[in-house]
Design a protein around this motif. Structure first.
Motif, short mmCIF file in Angstrom:
data_model
loop_
_atom_site.label_atom_id
_atom_site.label_comp_id
_atom_site.label_asym_id
_atom_site.label_seq_id
_atom_site.Cartn_x
_atom_site.Cartn_y
_atom_site.Cartn_z
N ASP A 1 0.82 -1.21 0.00
CA ASP A 1 0.00 0.00 0.00
C ASP A 1 0.85 1.27 0.00
O ASP A 1 0.67 2.18 0.79
N ARG B 1 2.15 4.83 -0.90
CA ARG B 1 1.37 6.05 -1.11
C ARG B 1 1.36 6.48 -2.57
O ARG B 1 0.51 7.26 -2.98
N ASP C 1 -10.77 10.01 2.95
CA ASP C 1 -9.79 8.98 2.64
C ASP C 1 -8.48 9.23 3.38
O ASP C 1 -7.84 8.30 3.86
N ARG C 2 -8.09 10.47 3.50
CA ARG C 2 -6.86 10.82 4.21
C ARG C 2 -6.99 10.52 5.70
O ARG C 2 -6.08 10.00 6.34
N LYS D 1 -9.08 8.41 7.12
CA LYS D 1 -9.27 6.97 7.24
C LYS D 1 -9.85 6.56 8.60
O LYS D 1 -9.22 5.83 9.37
N TRP E 1 -12.38 4.74 11.48
CA TRP E 1 -12.91 3.40 11.65
C TRP E 1 -14.27 3.35 10.97
O TRP E 1 -15.01 4.32 11.03
N ASP F 1 -10.28 2.00 8.16
CA ASP F 1 -8.87 1.68 8.40
C ASP F 1 -8.67 0.18 8.55
O ASP F 1 -7.60 -0.34 8.26
N ARG F 2 -9.69 -0.55 8.98
CA ARG F 2 -9.58 -2.00 9.15
C ARG F 2 -9.51 -2.73 7.81
O ARG F 2 -8.96 -3.81 7.70
N GLU G 1 -7.90 -1.98 5.18
CA GLU G 1 -6.55 -2.01 4.61
C GLU G 1 -5.80 -3.28 4.99
O GLU G 1 -4.85 -3.66 4.31
N ASP H 1 -10.70 -0.27 1.02
CA ASP H 1 -10.98 0.86 1.91
C ASP H 1 -11.42 2.09 1.14
O ASP H 1 -12.32 2.82 1.56
N ASP H 2 -10.84 2.32 -0.03
CA ASP H 2 -11.22 3.49 -0.83
C ASP H 2 -12.60 3.32 -1.45
O ASP H 2 -13.38 4.28 -1.51
#
Length: 171
Positions: free
Chosen positions: A86, A88, A124-125, A127, A129, A132-133, A135, A146-147
């Protein structure tokens, strides 16, 4: 004070086929432009997204699905080639999430799509709960999931706000 821009390069020792995956994962190089990575990638599909949303939400959903599939593949290839999970510089996942959220909204217009993009990138930045899980899911699927979830959640939240603001009877 202006932000400092830079371009992050990749190692030269990438085998055949690796270049295509890295090119797609970085959304044709947008992921290499610091600090604009995800913003530049989303902005690159903004006009297409507005045009598709105005014609067919289904076409936009199919575009989002296609980018998500290819994005997951390319993110996994990135991980295999560079041993960075992942990274950036992978921004195809943001493009898929943005398109998925807009597909839920349907016709939004130029300013609505731009506003949605800004909100999407902020969420998205951050992230929060439970996004975040997601990912933690294995491979490229975790990079994209996640996105997609952020985009669809935001799209549904905006639809809910619209519905609550519309008086009964629809006037």
């Amino acid at each position: 004070m202006l932000p400092e821009f830079s371009i992050a390069l990749l190692p030269e020792a990438i085998g055949p086929g690796g270049h295509a995956a890295l090119l797609i994962a970085s959304w044709f190089g947008a992921g290499f432009v610091e600090p604009l990575r995800a913003s530049l990638a989303v902005a690159s599909v903004w006009p297409l997204a507005v045009l598709l949303a105005g014609r067919s939400a289904l076409a936009l959903a199919l575009a989002a699905f296609s980018v998500a599939i290819v994005g997951a593949w390319s993110a996994e290839a990135w991980q295999d080639l560079l041993s960075i999970r992942d990274d950036r510089r992978i921004v195809a996942d943001e493009v898929a999430g943005y398109l998925a959220g807009l597909a839920l909204l349907g016709r939004t217009g130029w300013f609505g799509a731009a506003g949605f993009g800004a909100l999407f990138l902020l969420l998205d930045r951050l992230k929060p709960w439970p996004f975040d899980r997601m990912e933690a899911m294995a491979g490229g699927v975790g990079v994209v999931a996640d996105d997609l979830a952020v985009g669809m959640f935001l799209g549904l939240a905006i639809l809910l706000v619209r519905a609550l603001r519309t008086p009964i009877g629809g006037k």
